[in-house]
Design a protein around this motif. Structure first.
Motif, PDB file in Angstrom:
ATOM      1  N   GLY A  12       0.823  -1.203   0.000  1.00  0.00           N
ATOM      2  CA  GLY A  12       0.000   0.000   0.000  1.00  0.00           C
ATOM      3  C   GLY A  12       0.857   1.253   0.000  1.00  0.00           C
ATOM      4  N   GLY A  14      -0.179   4.409   0.195  1.00  0.00           N
ATOM      5  CA  GLY A  14      -1.017   5.537   0.589  1.00  0.00           C
ATOM      6  C   GLY A  14      -0.250   6.462   1.513  1.00  0.00           C
ATOM      7  N   THR A  15      -0.986   7.151   2.363  1.00  0.00           N
ATOM      8  CA  THR A  15      -0.347   8.090   3.286  1.00  0.00           C
ATOM      9  C   THR A  15       0.785   7.398   4.045  1.00  0.00           C
ATOM     10  OG1 THR A  15      -2.444   9.243   3.518  1.00  0.00           O
ATOM     11  CG2 THR A  15      -0.789   9.679   5.206  1.00  0.00           C
ATOM     12  N   VAL A  86      -4.014   4.744  -5.829  1.00  0.00           N
ATOM     13  CA  VAL A  86      -3.031   5.425  -6.674  1.00  0.00           C
ATOM     14  C   VAL A  86      -1.859   5.733  -5.743  1.00  0.00           C
ATOM     15  CG1 VAL A  86      -4.060   7.723  -6.154  1.00  0.00           C
ATOM     16  CG2 VAL A  86      -2.775   7.399  -8.284  1.00  0.00           C
ATOM     17  N   SER A  91      -4.583  10.143   0.484  1.00  0.00           N
ATOM     18  CA  SER A  91      -4.084  11.525   0.529  1.00  0.00           C
ATOM     19  C   SER A  91      -4.086  12.167  -0.861  1.00  0.00           C
ATOM     20  CB  SER A  91      -2.677  11.588   1.139  1.00  0.00           C
ATOM     21  OG  SER A  91      -1.696  11.141   0.225  1.00  0.00           O
ATOM     22  N   ILE A  93      -6.734  11.922  -2.857  1.00  0.00           N
ATOM     23  CA  ILE A  93      -8.126  12.269  -3.230  1.00  0.00           C
ATOM     24  C   ILE A  93      -8.870  12.936  -2.071  1.00  0.00           C
ATOM     25  CG2 ILE A  93      -8.245  10.307  -4.853  1.00  0.00           C
ATOM     26  CD1 ILE A  93     -10.284   9.042  -2.802  1.00  0.00           C
ATOM     27  N   VAL A  97      -7.188  18.742   4.429  1.00  0.00           N
ATOM     28  CA  VAL A  97      -7.067  19.428   5.720  1.00  0.00           C
ATOM     29  C   VAL A  97      -5.899  18.817   6.500  1.00  0.00           C
ATOM     30  CG1 VAL A  97      -8.204  19.878   7.935  1.00  0.00           C
ATOM     31  CG2 VAL A  97      -9.532  19.923   5.804  1.00  0.00           C
ATOM     32  N   GLY A 256      -4.267   0.557   4.597  1.00  0.00           N
ATOM     33  CA  GLY A 256      -5.359   1.393   5.079  1.00  0.00           C
ATOM     34  C   GLY A 256      -6.335   0.639   5.965  1.00  0.00           C
ATOM     35  N   ASP A 475      -0.799   2.006   9.716  1.00  0.00           N
ATOM     36  CA  ASP A 475      -1.668   2.905   8.930  1.00  0.00           C
ATOM     37  C   ASP A 475      -2.855   3.296   9.811  1.00  0.00           C
ATOM     38  OD1 ASP A 475      -3.368   0.715   8.927  1.00  0.00           O
ATOM     39  OD2 ASP A 475      -2.800   0.060   6.912  1.00  0.00           O
ATOM     40  N   ASN A 488      -5.443  12.348   8.342  1.00  0.00           N
ATOM     41  CA  ASN A 488      -4.220  12.202   7.535  1.00  0.00           C
ATOM     42  C   ASN A 488      -2.952  12.592   8.298  1.00  0.00           C
ATOM     43  OD1 ASN A 488      -3.338  11.466   4.794  1.00  0.00           O
ATOM     44  ND2 ASN A 488      -2.485  13.529   4.785  1.00  0.00           N
ATOM     45  N   ALA A 489      -2.971  13.719   9.013  1.00  0.00           N
ATOM     46  CA  ALA A 489      -1.773  14.152   9.749  1.00  0.00           C
ATOM     47  C   ALA A 489      -1.408  13.109  10.801  1.00  0.00           C
ATOM     48  CB  ALA A 489      -2.018  15.513  10.400  1.00  0.00           C
ATOM     49  N   VAL A 491      -1.975   9.866  10.589  1.00  0.00           N
ATOM     50  CA  VAL A 491      -1.385   8.688   9.917  1.00  0.00           C
ATOM     51  C   VAL A 491       0.068   8.980   9.515  1.00  0.00           C
ATOM     52  CG1 VAL A 491      -1.570   7.119   7.941  1.00  0.00           C
ATOM     53  CG2 VAL A 491      -3.637   7.845   9.139  1.00  0.00           C
TER      54      VAL A 491
END
Ligand SMILES: Cc1cc2nc3c(=O)[nH]c(=O)nc-3n(C[C@H](O)[C@H](O)[C@H](O)COP(=O)(O)OP(=O)(O)OC[C@H]3O[C@@H](n4cnc5c(N)ncnc54)[C@H](O)[C@@H]3O)c2cc1C
Length: 508
Positions: A12, A14-15, A86, A91, A93, A97, A256, A475, A488-489, A491
């Motif tokens: 993964g 991602g973030t 992706v 993060s 899409i 914030v 995730g 995650d 997000n921050a 993670v």
């Protein structure tokens, strides 16, 4: 089947996965592979700094396009759950914030059994993740990959919203990510030079030329290879071709809050009864996998306004961290949006404005379960929204606070009428009915591989899967409970700490 061997295999991008890949490959002596089911790039709208533009990405090639089971707590609605597919993951899409929330949300993790996971312990990792110029360097980062630009000048409507929040009694904060977190502050965003800055942009793209880092995109992980209680790597496919990748040191799941428990279950790691019920052999009976699913729920008050529509793009917006009652922890987040949102994220009109109010520490808990043993079948996602009645009571308090802001000058004099819920929705029963019919996701599922040491914990405080050596999860899924901010921050900080733990603690 082709095999390739690395020291670390991360599933993964991602973030969390982008942070892990960048940090672990800083050591030139380790070989790191990063597997991502999505592509390396996506549609142009992904770069837009306008959070509302991300609606256009739903259902596109970069979205897993999950949905929940019908939710009795929200009028049996089925809620769309977009998730990024992706480089950059969600993060790439999300609403961009950048917010940590109140320390109490992190301290609650430790109280629930996640030893050593509290705000003070996470602070160095928040700082490591970001560069926030002009902020207090004791609490904000000065040289991290995620760059936080100065908030743009607020437009008249946004300035009125901030002033109204202060007039309504919310403490004005110079930095909502600073020493004090309760009160009204200007929202920070992951936008740099007018473009979205995903975790891939901040962490991964700058290091793609490292010879010890291999990024495999369109690589869909099917299951973990577990042998004699130890994870040896991952089976995945690219363009229909089955392959395996071997991890000599460790495999890390960063797929995730949905992808990580899904892969554990598909690998036979989870509640034994459930695994048998879908015909899978049990590798390890770990009952907490997929339990403890939770998500922020949100609703809004919408006003008409004669103001010209706010220009699309990075804008200053006011956000308020507040409490539903004096004896509660900070459990409500109000966010001002310079557009008239349609219920349940079905669109927005340029005129008017909205005040979102969200419950940040819901008590309701749901589950992620397999539909069947097919890795390509979406799992059953039941966040059990508003099934704990206390959540609805606190959301009613959020509605009250949002309306109070809308009635307070200078914001009140910029509104023509309350469009939603409308002034006829007044008494407790009507407010509860409004919330049940409009509450929806704030897109922050967490908790499905929770940190702890009890029977239902999935990973230990070093993020090692409790049943299986050579395997960690790092995650959004490891969060024991939600914090009073978008996720997000948080993670980014979890993944920064995970990379540190992987360098300093053994994998067995
Ligand atoms: C629409 C939306 C709006 C949001 N708005 C905000 C916001 O404004 N601010 C904020 O702080 N947070 C926001 N969030 C939440 C935030 O983006 C997420 O909490 C965060 O990105 C989660 O990071 P993660 O690493 O846990 O998972 P993700 O970033 O989702 O990464 C998981 C990655 O794993 C990949 N993957 C999954 N399964 C497999 C598999 N089998 N094989 C290979 N790869 C796989 C996925 O494709 C994905 O790239 C939003 C989220 C969404 C969806």
């Amino acid at each position: 089947m082709s095999h390739t061997t690395y020291d670390y295999v991360i599933v993964g991008a991602g973030t969390a996965g982008c942070v892990l890949a960048a940090r672990l490959s800083e050591d030139p002596d380790v070989r790191v592979a990063l597997l991502e089911a999505g592509a390396d790039e996506g549609p142009d709208e992904m770069a837009s700094p306008d959070p509302l533009a991300s609606f256009g990405l739903w259902g596109s090639s970069v979205d897993w396009a999950y949905s929940t089971t019908a939710q009795p707590g929200t009028g049996n609605a089925v809620h769309a759950w977009p998730r990024g597919k992706v480089l950059g993951g969600s993060s790439a899409i999300n609403g961009m914030v950048h917010h940590r929330g109140h320390p109490a949300g992190y301290d609650a993790w430790e109280t629930q059994g996640a030893a050593g996971w509290n705000y003070a312990e996470l602070l160095p990792f928040f700082r490591r993740s970001e560069t926030a110029p002009g902020r207090d360097p004791q609490v904000r980062g000065t040289d991290g990959p995620m760059r936080i630009e100065h908030t743009p000048e607020p437009g008249p409507l946004a300035a009125s919203a901030f002033a109204a929040a202060v007039a309504a009694g919310h403490k004005p904060l110079e930095d909502g990510n600073g020493r004090q977190a309760e009160g009204v502050s200007w929202r920070e965003t992951n936008v740099v030079a007018g473009r979205r800055q995903s975790a891939a942009d901040a962490y991964l793209r700058p290091v793609l030329d490292r010879p010890n880092l291999t990024v495999l995109t369109r690589a869909f992980a099917h299951r973990l290879l577990v042998d004699d209680g130890r994870c040896r790597g991952v089976e995945y496919s690219v363009a229909g071709q089955r392959r395996t990748v071997v991890a000599e040191r460790e495999t890390v799941l960063a797929a995730g809050a949905i992808g990580s428990p899904h892969l554990l279950l598909l690998s036979g790691i989870g509640p034994a009864d459930h695994l048998r019920s879908v015909g899978l052999a049990v590798t390890a009976d770990l009952p907490g996998v997929g339990a403890n699913l939770q998500d922020h729920v949100t609703s809004y008050v919408v006003y008409g306004s004669p103001e010209p529509p706010q220009a699309a793009g990075p804008s200053a917006e006011a956000q308020v961290v507040a409490r539903s009652s004096a004896d509660a922890a900070p459990d409500l987040l109000l966010l001002f949006v310079g557009a008239a949102l349609h219920p349940r994220w079905t669109g927005a009109d340029p005129g008017g404005f909205s005040i979102l109010f969200s419950l940040m520490d819901p008590a309701s808990r749901g589950t992620l379960r397999l539909h069947n043993g097919d890795p390509t079948a979406a799992p059953l996602l039941d966040p059990a929204y508003l099934t704990d009645d206390r959540d609805l009571d606190r959301l009613v308090a959020g509605l009250r606070l949002a309306r109070e802001l809308g009635r307070t000058d200078p914001l009140a004099s910029r509104a023509t009428a309350e469009l939603f819920p409308g002034t006829d929705v007044r008494d407790e029963a009507a407010c509860r009915a409004y919330l049940r019919s409009t509450a929806s996701t704030y897109f922050h599922p967490v908790g499905t591989c929770r940190i702890g040491t009890d029977e239902l914990a999935v990973v230990d405080p070093e993020l090692r899967v409790r049943s299986t050596a050579g395997l960690r999860v790092a995650d959004a899924s490891v969060m024991p409970s939600l914090v009073s901010a978008p996720t997000n921050a948080t993670v980014l900080a979890i993944a920064e700490r995970a990379a540190h733990l992987m360098r300093t603690t053994s994998d067995a």
